[in-house]
Design an enzyme around this catalytic site. Structure first.
Site, PDB file in Angstrom:
ATOM      1  N   LYS A   1       0.858  -1.187   0.000  1.00 42.72           N
ATOM      2  CA  LYS A   1       0.000   0.000   0.000  1.00 42.72           C
ATOM      3  C   LYS A   1       0.892   1.233   0.000  1.00 42.72           C
ATOM      4  O   LYS A   1       1.712   1.414   0.899  1.00 42.72           O
ATOM      5  CB  LYS A   1      -0.901  -0.014   1.243  1.00 42.72           C
ATOM      6  CG  LYS A   1      -1.777   1.218   1.350  1.00 42.72           C
ATOM      7  CD  LYS A   1      -2.777   1.092   2.472  1.00 42.72           C
ATOM      8  CE  LYS A   1      -3.620   2.346   2.580  1.00 42.72           C
ATOM      9  NZ  LYS A   1      -4.605   2.246   3.656  1.00 42.72           N
TER      10      LYS A   1
ATOM     11  N   LYS B   1      -2.208  -1.514  -3.896  1.00 45.08           N
ATOM     12  CA  LYS B   1      -3.046  -0.314  -3.826  1.00 45.08           C
ATOM     13  C   LYS B   1      -2.208   0.942  -3.886  1.00 45.08           C
ATOM     14  O   LYS B   1      -1.190   0.989  -3.199  1.00 45.08           O
ATOM     15  CB  LYS B   1      -3.804  -0.373  -2.493  1.00 45.08           C
ATOM     16  CG  LYS B   1      -4.630   0.821  -2.178  1.00 45.08           C
ATOM     17  CD  LYS B   1      -5.284   0.634  -0.842  1.00 45.08           C
ATOM     18  CE  LYS B   1      -6.036   1.898  -0.498  1.00 45.08           C
ATOM     19  NZ  LYS B   1      -6.454   1.887   0.864  1.00 45.08           N
TER      20      LYS B   1
HETATM   21  C1  PBG Z   1      -7.498   3.452   5.400  1.00 41.17           C
HETATM   22  C2  PBG Z   1      -7.780   3.282   3.952  1.00 41.17           C
HETATM   23  C3  PBG Z   1      -7.542   4.212   2.922  1.00 41.17           C
HETATM   24  C4  PBG Z   1      -8.105   3.656   1.776  1.00 41.17           C
HETATM   25  C5  PBG Z   1      -8.615   2.400   2.111  1.00 41.17           C
HETATM   26  N1  PBG Z   1      -8.385   2.178   3.465  1.00 41.17           N
HETATM   27  C6  PBG Z   1      -6.987   5.579   2.936  1.00 41.17           C
HETATM   28  C7  PBG Z   1      -5.668   5.853   3.497  1.00 41.17           C
HETATM   29  O1  PBG Z   1      -4.853   4.955   3.733  1.00 41.17           O
HETATM   30  O2  PBG Z   1      -5.417   7.035   3.730  1.00 41.17           O
HETATM   31  C8  PBG Z   1      -8.150   4.335   0.439  1.00 41.17           C
HETATM   32  C9  PBG Z   1      -9.154   3.830  -0.499  1.00 41.17           C
HETATM   33  C10 PBG Z   1      -9.489   4.719  -1.626  1.00 41.17           C
HETATM   34  O3  PBG Z   1      -8.882   5.790  -1.837  1.00 41.17           O
HETATM   35  O4  PBG Z   1     -10.414   4.360  -2.358  1.00 41.17           O
HETATM   36  N2  PBG Z   1      -6.363   2.916   5.921  1.00 41.17           N
END
Ligand code: PBG
Length: 331
Positions: free
Chosen positions: A202, A256
């Site tokens: 991520k 992601k």
């Molecule tokens: C939280 C989380 C995030 C997303 C999914 N879970 C945001 C972040 O890490 O700031 C992003 C998903 C999206 O942008 O569609 N941990």
């Protein structure tokens, strides 16, 4: 690999000459089985609140979930992912609401499982950002996110969600070592069949903006998430993240964001024979959706974007288009 053949004996256009042959030689396909639908939740009754930065996407109060869930089940979408919008007045520095068994996510899991049993899978994020007053995924102390102290809470959050009936636990926090501790805790409570899908690779991305509006963490977030989410200049590091999470007990891994990271999906898939899930995040959704609404690009671009994940080796895609996409549009 050697590409054999030579023009004019070889004419690659022959295999493209009509629709039936294109279908016959297609290398990848996209079906509803490839889609995971994210759903945003909000408190209250009869609420269906539009999210400004994500045209066509809403936050639903629990009693309003029926419409979207019925549609998802009718379409045979295999799984939904639940994300809560938390009212600012119940956020605190430790994200305590995460451990409240009557929080929005817990109530939604109970409601869905009671009504739909095993007709659709439920996946829930494990991270503190919807609940913390500073918007970070972990505990913040003296401008640092504490790793091990955060895991102590995440383990309890995961256990609580699993006890409520969540099928798939999805740690999205990027703390080191959390998969192992969550797996151990679930097993100790005899929740051995609950899966873990790890947000293993991520990235600290600029494409999460609209999501943070959706869950209400955009105005509160202090600083950025670069000390725990990955640096987008890196590729090899994603393999280290994935290999650790697999060793610790992850059943599936997420890459992601999605489209800017197709190379990562491909290299994870080539290196580890494990289900890889792509997350087409909020910013990607909004860009495509706005382009379509403004008639800059055609609606078929949605299919093209999803197909790119399949081509890169993804087994499934978390996408805000899951319940509205017209899968017949390809032809
Ligand atoms: C939280 C989380 C995030 C997303 C999914 N879970 C945001 C972040 O890490 O700031 C992003 C998903 C999206 O942008 O569609 N941990």
């Amino acid at each position: 690999m050697i590409i054999t053949g030579k023009y004019p004996n070889l004419r690659l256009r022959r295999n493209r000459k009509s629709e039936w042959i294109r279908r016959l030689v297609q290398e990848t396909n996209l079906t509803v089985n490839d889609l995971i639908l994210p759903i945003f939740l909000t408190e209250g009754i009869n609420k269906k609140i539009p999210i400004k930065s994500m045209p066509g996407i809403y936050r639903y109060s629990i009693n309003k979930l029926l419409g979207i869930l019925d549609r998802a089940i009718r379409r045979k979408i295999p799984m939904v992912a639940l994300f809560p919008y938390t009212n600012p007045n119940i956020k605190d520095v430790l994200g305590s609401e995460a451990l409240n068994e009557n929080n929005l996510v817990c109530r939604a899991i109970r409601y869905i499982k009671k009504r739909y049993k095993n007709e659709i899978g439920i996946m829930c994020d494990v991270a503190l950002d919807p609940y913390t007053s500073h918007g970070h995924d972990g505990i913040l102390k003296k401008r640092k996110i504490l790793n091990d102290e955060t895991i102590d809470i995440l383990v309890e959050q995961a256990l609580l969600q699993a006890k409520m009936g969540c099928d798939v636990i999805a740690p999205s926090d990027m703390m080191d070592g959390r998969i192992k501790r969550i797996r151990q805790r679930l097993d100790k409570e005899n929740l051995k069949d609950v899966q873990i899908i790890s947000y293993a690779a991520k990235y600290a991305s600029n494409f999460y903006g609209p999501f943070r509006e959706a869950v209400g963490s955009n105005n509160v977030l202090k600083g950025d998430k670069k000390t725990y989410q990955m640096d987008f200049r890196n590729c090899n590091e994603s393999l280290r993240e994935v290999s650790l999470d697999i060793k610790e007990g992850a059943d599936m891994v997420i890459v992601k964001p999605g489209m800017p990271y197709l190379d990562i999906i491909r290299s994870v898939k080539d290196n580890f024979k494990i289900p890889v899930i792509a997350y087409q995040v909020s910013g990607e959704y909004s860009l495509i959706k706005n382009g379509i609404q403004k008639k800059i690009i055609h609606e078929k671009s949605i299919i093209e974007s999803l197909m790119s994940f399949k081509r890169a080796g993804a087994n499934a895609i978390i996408t805000y288009f899951a319940d509205t996409i017209n899968l017949d549009l390809f032809n």
